[in-house]
Design a protein around this motif. Structure first.
Motif, mmCIF file in Angstrom:
data_model
loop_
_atom_site.group_PDB
_atom_site.id
_atom_site.type_symbol
_atom_site.label_atom_id
_atom_site.label_comp_id
_atom_site.label_asym_id
_atom_site.label_seq_id
_atom_site.Cartn_x
_atom_site.Cartn_y
_atom_site.Cartn_z
ATOM 1 N N THR A 12 0.542 -1.050 -0.199
ATOM 2 C CA THR A 12 -0.293 -0.066 -0.209
ATOM 3 C C THR A 12 1.086 1.484 0.094
ATOM 4 O OG1 THR A 12 -0.237 -0.052 2.588
ATOM 5 C CG2 THR A 12 -2.096 -1.025 1.146
ATOM 6 N N CYS A 15 1.678 1.996 -3.943
ATOM 7 C CA CYS A 15 0.318 1.919 -4.590
ATOM 8 C C CYS A 15 0.150 3.674 -4.790
ATOM 9 C CB CYS A 15 -0.938 1.183 -4.204
ATOM 10 S SG CYS A 15 -2.304 0.736 -5.054
ATOM 11 N N GLY A 17 -3.142 4.411 -6.325
ATOM 12 C CA GLY A 17 -4.497 4.008 -6.901
ATOM 13 C C GLY A 17 -5.054 4.351 -8.457
ATOM 14 N N GLU A 19 -5.635 2.400 -10.676
ATOM 15 C CA GLU A 19 -6.619 1.768 -10.766
ATOM 16 C C GLU A 19 -6.595 0.836 -12.047
ATOM 17 O OE1 GLU A 19 -10.662 2.899 -10.816
ATOM 18 O OE2 GLU A 19 -9.786 4.473 -9.354
ATOM 19 N N LEU A 32 -10.644 -0.255 -4.544
ATOM 20 C CA LEU A 32 -9.817 0.999 -4.823
ATOM 21 C C LEU A 32 -10.575 1.406 -2.737
ATOM 22 C CD1 LEU A 32 -7.877 3.068 -5.793
ATOM 23 C CD2 LEU A 32 -9.872 4.572 -6.084
ATOM 24 N N GLN A 34 -12.046 2.768 0.822
ATOM 25 C CA GLN A 34 -13.015 3.805 0.401
ATOM 26 C C GLN A 34 -12.248 4.193 1.719
ATOM 27 O OE1 GLN A 34 -15.703 4.961 -1.396
ATOM 28 N NE2 GLN A 34 -14.928 2.629 -2.039
ATOM 29 N N TYR A 42 -1.880 9.321 -1.685
ATOM 30 C CA TYR A 42 -2.168 8.670 -2.551
ATOM 31 C C TYR A 42 -3.720 7.565 -2.295
ATOM 32 C CZ TYR A 42 1.219 9.955 -5.565
ATOM 33 O OH TYR A 42 2.182 10.386 -6.606
ATOM 34 N N PRO A 43 -5.090 7.528 -2.578
ATOM 35 C CA PRO A 43 -5.487 5.968 -2.930
ATOM 36 C C PRO A 43 -4.656 5.077 -2.779
ATOM 37 C CG PRO A 43 -6.345 7.242 -4.845
ATOM 38 C CD PRO A 43 -5.302 8.002 -4.095
ATOM 39 N N TYR A 44 -5.313 3.489 -2.481
ATOM 40 C CA TYR A 44 -4.709 2.629 -2.687
ATOM 41 C C TYR A 44 -5.693 1.295 -3.040
ATOM 42 C CZ TYR A 44 -4.927 1.611 2.173
ATOM 43 O OH TYR A 44 -5.878 1.362 3.470
ATOM 44 N N VAL A 45 -5.407 -0.003 -3.910
ATOM 45 C CA VAL A 45 -6.163 -0.234 -4.093
ATOM 46 C C VAL A 45 -6.172 -1.683 -2.702
ATOM 47 C CG1 VAL A 45 -5.998 -0.245 -6.645
ATOM 48 C CG2 VAL A 45 -4.760 -1.844 -5.092
#
Length: 77
Positions: A12, A15, A17, A19, A32, A34, A42-45
């Motif tokens: 993470t 990552c 994000g 997608e 992704l 929430q 960064y948002p991560y998966v």
């Protein structure tokens, strides 16, 4: 007849994000996270439906940063 069972581990912190792995996954296992971000903002998966993973490694192949590790094992039915 044995069946393949898979599991993914996402780094993470690396990552971004993008997608790409979400699109590549044939079983819609990855989503992704929430309202979560990593140390870089960064948002991560993450693995949203881990029991559906077949270990195909499509996600790891398309990841531009090499953030995903895929594990596979045979499961006897």
């Amino acid at each position: 007849m044995s069946k393949m069972k898979g599991a993914i581990v996402v780094n993470t912190d690396r990552c971004k994000g993008c997608e790409l792995c979400i699109v590549a996954c044939p079983k819609d296992v990855i989503a992704l996270a929430q309202k979560k971000v990593n140390v870089h903002g960064y948002p991560y998966v993450e693995s949203a439906v881990p029991e559906s993973c077949i270990g195909c490694a499509a996600c790891a192949m398309v990841c531009p940063d090499g953030c995903i590790t895929v594990y596979r094992k045979k499961v006897e039915e």
